[in-house]
Scaffold this motif. Structure first.
Motif, PDB file in Angstrom:
ATOM      1  N   LYS A   1       0.831  -1.206   0.000  1.00 27.37           N
ATOM      2  CA  LYS A   1       0.000   0.000   0.000  1.00 27.37           C
ATOM      3  C   LYS A   1       0.868   1.260   0.000  1.00 27.37           C
TER       4      LYS A   1
ATOM      5  N   LEU B   1      -7.878   9.069   0.046  1.00 21.59           N
ATOM      6  CA  LEU B   1      -6.808   8.309   0.708  1.00 21.59           C
ATOM      7  C   LEU B   1      -7.172   8.017   2.160  1.00 21.59           C
ATOM      8  N   LEU B   2      -7.670   9.052   2.848  1.00 15.97           N
ATOM      9  CA  LEU B   2      -7.978   8.887   4.278  1.00 15.97           C
ATOM     10  C   LEU B   2      -9.163   7.957   4.510  1.00 15.97           C
ATOM     11  N   LEU B   3     -10.054   7.857   3.509  1.00 12.46           N
ATOM     12  CA  LEU B   3     -11.232   6.990   3.649  1.00 12.46           C
ATOM     13  C   LEU B   3     -10.896   5.523   3.382  1.00 12.46           C
ATOM     14  N   SER B   4      -9.750   5.282   2.790  1.00 11.57           N
ATOM     15  CA  SER B   4      -9.398   3.890   2.467  1.00 11.57           C
ATOM     16  C   SER B   4      -8.854   3.175   3.702  1.00 11.57           C
ATOM     17  N   PRO B   5      -8.983   1.859   3.732  1.00 15.99           N
ATOM     18  CA  PRO B   5      -8.554   1.111   4.928  1.00 15.99           C
ATOM     19  C   PRO B   5      -7.034   0.957   4.985  1.00 15.99           C
ATOM     20  N   VAL B   6      -6.381   2.091   5.042  1.00 15.86           N
ATOM     21  CA  VAL B   6      -4.917   2.115   5.068  1.00 15.86           C
ATOM     22  C   VAL B   6      -4.489   2.891   6.298  1.00 15.86           C
ATOM     23  N   ASP B   7      -3.522   2.361   7.017  1.00 14.43           N
ATOM     24  CA  ASP B   7      -2.986   3.052   8.174  1.00 14.43           C
ATOM     25  C   ASP B   7      -2.475   4.435   7.739  1.00 14.43           C
ATOM     26  N   ARG B   8      -2.766   5.456   8.546  1.00 11.18           N
ATOM     27  CA  ARG B   8      -2.326   6.821   8.190  1.00 11.18           C
ATOM     28  C   ARG B   8      -0.807   6.876   8.013  1.00 11.18           C
TER      29      ARG B   8
ATOM     30  N   GLU C   1      -1.058  10.814  11.780  1.00 10.77           N
ATOM     31  CA  GLU C   1      -2.483  10.510  12.004  1.00 10.77           C
ATOM     32  C   GLU C   1      -3.200  11.682  12.673  1.00 10.77           C
TER      33      GLU C   1
ATOM     34  N   GLU D   1     -10.119   1.541  10.990  1.00 11.03           N
ATOM     35  CA  GLU D   1      -9.482   1.043   9.768  1.00 11.03           C
ATOM     36  C   GLU D   1     -10.273  -0.114   9.148  1.00 11.03           C
TER      37      GLU D   1
ATOM     38  N   LEU E   1     -13.532  10.388   8.791  1.00 11.15           N
ATOM     39  CA  LEU E   1     -12.666  11.505   8.408  1.00 11.15           C
ATOM     40  C   LEU E   1     -12.479  12.479   9.570  1.00 11.15           C
TER      41      LEU E   1
ATOM     42  N   GLU F   1      -6.283  14.260  10.940  1.00 11.80           N
ATOM     43  CA  GLU F   1      -7.645  14.016  11.416  1.00 11.80           C
ATOM     44  C   GLU F   1      -8.193  15.255  12.100  1.00 11.80           C
TER      45      GLU F   1
ATOM     46  N   HIS G   1      -8.998  13.049   0.793  1.00 14.98           N
ATOM     47  CA  HIS G   1     -10.062  12.384   1.552  1.00 14.98           C
ATOM     48  C   HIS G   1     -10.218  10.944   1.076  1.00 14.98           C
TER      49      HIS G   1
ATOM     50  N   LEU H   1      -5.391  -0.054  -2.584  1.00 16.14           N
ATOM     51  CA  LEU H   1      -5.572   0.405  -1.202  1.00 16.14           C
ATOM     52  C   LEU H   1      -6.592  -0.458  -0.454  1.00 16.14           C
ATOM     53  N   TYR H   2      -7.601  -0.937  -1.174  1.00 18.00           N
ATOM     54  CA  TYR H   2      -8.657  -1.746  -0.537  1.00 18.00           C
ATOM     55  C   TYR H   2      -8.362  -3.242  -0.587  1.00 18.00           C
TER      56      TYR H   2
ATOM     57  N   ARG I   1     -13.522   1.122   7.548  1.00 13.75           N
ATOM     58  CA  ARG I   1     -13.347   1.814   6.261  1.00 13.75           C
ATOM     59  C   ARG I   1     -13.462   0.830   5.098  1.00 13.75           C
ATOM     60  N   GLN I   2     -13.133  -0.407   5.344  1.00 12.37           N
ATOM     61  CA  GLN I   2     -13.265  -1.443   4.308  1.00 12.37           C
ATOM     62  C   GLN I   2     -14.739  -1.685   3.967  1.00 12.37           C
TER      63      GLN I   2
END
Lengths: 225, 236
Positions: free
Chosen positions: A6, A86-93, A220, B70, B50, A224, A84, B101-102, B73-74
């Motif tokens: 990622k 990027l931040l909405l995806s399930p990825v650690d900040r 993070e 986290e 957010l 936020e 946004h 990313l997903y 978000r999935q």
């Protein structure tokens, strides 16, 4: 896709975007070239003054062009709300931070490697015996600069005066990086003992480790609301 | 099921949300109406992780949203007036980036399927900057649906769309509704919102001033009722 995958996906996206738009690197390169050329007019090539000022000049070119790149780093992410996304995806900040930082390091390094030959030629410098050491200094200083710069760029992008906000935030923190890089480059030019150069490199290394860790951990809270 | 308990959000001394209580059953389509500054977008931003609430909590299937942000978000897809798409990347590359990313398995097939669903398969290799606003919004739907979320948050998705694009978006939203996903739509557009909704809520000054199932009121009277609720500042 795993954590590293990622991070690389974010960095690759930045590279692809830049490859298509050529906005960031072109701006950085023109600025960097101009700094070197304009300073060249003010000194006689090969004079002792030029030799003394050369490390400062090259790092002025690198830091200010780097600043331009860092400023743009998050601007295009904000444009259509992509940040946004990027931040909405399930990825650690932290992974987002590392991906953006890697992209910034690559952009800065490309510009630095393109500026360096011009600098060496215009200032008539002898770096051939120390080229590897000089590259180590450039890479370490760039990592430290981009590590802090990526975090502050994320802060500055949401402010009204973002172009001026980033240097105000960034320069006080990266003073150790700039000082170490200038002094290490100067030591190389003067053919000082390796131990003197290495003393500055150790500071760069320590700065990189500490500030990559701090910025990774704090990103993070920066992004936020 | 989404449970919102006493949710507040303040920016300095200004309160955007002043104690929101809501229970949203799984598979519900909820339209949220309200005047500007009512806290609708802030509510969606908190639900989508957010933004952090000042106080209160959100539980999704009994688990606290903030503690599992986290992983939630999935399960969440967001469509707003911003498309979250990169102009210099093609439609395919944009979806490929989000697929990475997903962590979407068999991403290539899924991307082609998503592009086909929104009618953009023929434009897969075109840059997003060459797309019209309507096409970008369709691609934005494909992006939001790529990971097949069971919760969909829509914040003013009709903004800037022409009539045809609005019609297309309505068509997609109806299809998504039939798939029994939990959908929250924030909009100023009462007609669109009512046509889709099973429940409606009216936010006024950071509070839920009205919450009802669409079976329990006369839709033709809703506009008058909406104005009364807003004029009364939530006391009607």
């Amino acid at each position: 896709m795993n954590y590293l995958g990622k991070i690389l996906a974010i960095a690759y996206k930045d590279l692809l975007h830049e490859y298509r738009s050529r906005e960031t690197i072109t701006t950085m390169m023109i600025f960097s070239f101009l700094v070197v050329v304009i300073f060249n007019f003010t000194f006689d090539p090969g004079s002792s003054y030029a030799l003394e000022a050369a490390p400062g000049i090259i790092w002025v070119a690198f830091t200010f062009s780097g600043m331009l790149g860092l400023n743009r780093s998050f601007i295009y992410e904000i444009d259509k709300g992509c940040f946004h996304g990027l931040l909405l995806s399930p990825v650690d900040r932290g992974a987002i931070y590392l991906g953006k930082m890697i992209g910034n390091i690559i952009f800065m390094t490309i510009v630095e490697l393109l500026t360096l030959p011009l600098f060496i030629v215009l200032f008539n410098l002898q770096f051939s015996n120390y080229l590897l050491q000089l590259l180590v200094i450039i890479v370490l200083a760039t990592i430290g600069f981009a590590a802090v710069g990526t975090l502050f760029s994320a802060i500055a992008v949401n402010t009204k005066a973002r172009e001026i906000m980033l240097p105000i935030l960034l320069f006080p923190v990266v003073v150790p990086v700039i000082l170490s890089a200038v002094n290490a480059t100067g030591s190389l030019l003067r053919s000082d003992d390796w131990s003197q150069v290495f003393a500055w490199i150790r500071i760069l290394l320590a700065f990189d480790v500490i500030f990559v860790a701090i910025c990774y951990a704090t990103f993070e809270y920066v992004v936020e609301e | 099921m989404i449970v919102v308990k006493n949710l507040t959000k303040s920016f300095g001394t200004q309160y955007a949300l002043r104690g929101i209580h809501l229970e949203i059953q799984e598979g519900t389509f909820l339209s949220i109406f309200g005047p500007n500054g009512a806290g609708k977008t802030t509510f969606i931003r908190i639900l989508s992780t957010l933004s952090r609430p000042s106080t209160g909590e959100i539980l999704i299937d009994g688990k606290k949203l903030q503690d599992h942000a986290e992983s939630f978000r999935q399960r969440i897809g967001v469509i707003g007036h911003s498309t979250f798409l990169y102009d210099e990347l093609t439609a395919y590359e944009n979806l490929q980036f989000y697929a990475r990313l997903y962590s979407i398995p068999d991403a290539k097939a899924r991307i082609h399927q998503a592009l086909e669903e929104v009618g953009l398969k023929a434009r897969a290799d075109d840059f997003v900057r060459t797309f019209s606003r309507g096409m970008q919004q369709r691609l934005s739907i494909a992006r939001a649906m790529l990971h097949q979320p069971d919760i969909l948050l829509l914040d003013e998705p009709f903004t800037g769309l022409d009539q045809h694009a609005s019609f297309m978006l309505m068509h997609w939203l109806k299809e998504l509704k039939n798939e029994k996903r939990t959908i929250l739509l924030v909009t100023h557009d009462l007609t669109h919102g009512l046509e889709l909704a099973e429940h409606v809520a009216i936010f006024v000054r950071g509070k839920v001033a009205y919450f009802e199932h669409t079976d329990h009121f006369d839709e033709s009277e809703f506009q008058n009722h909406y104005h009364k609720v807003v004029a009364a500042g939530g006391a009607a």
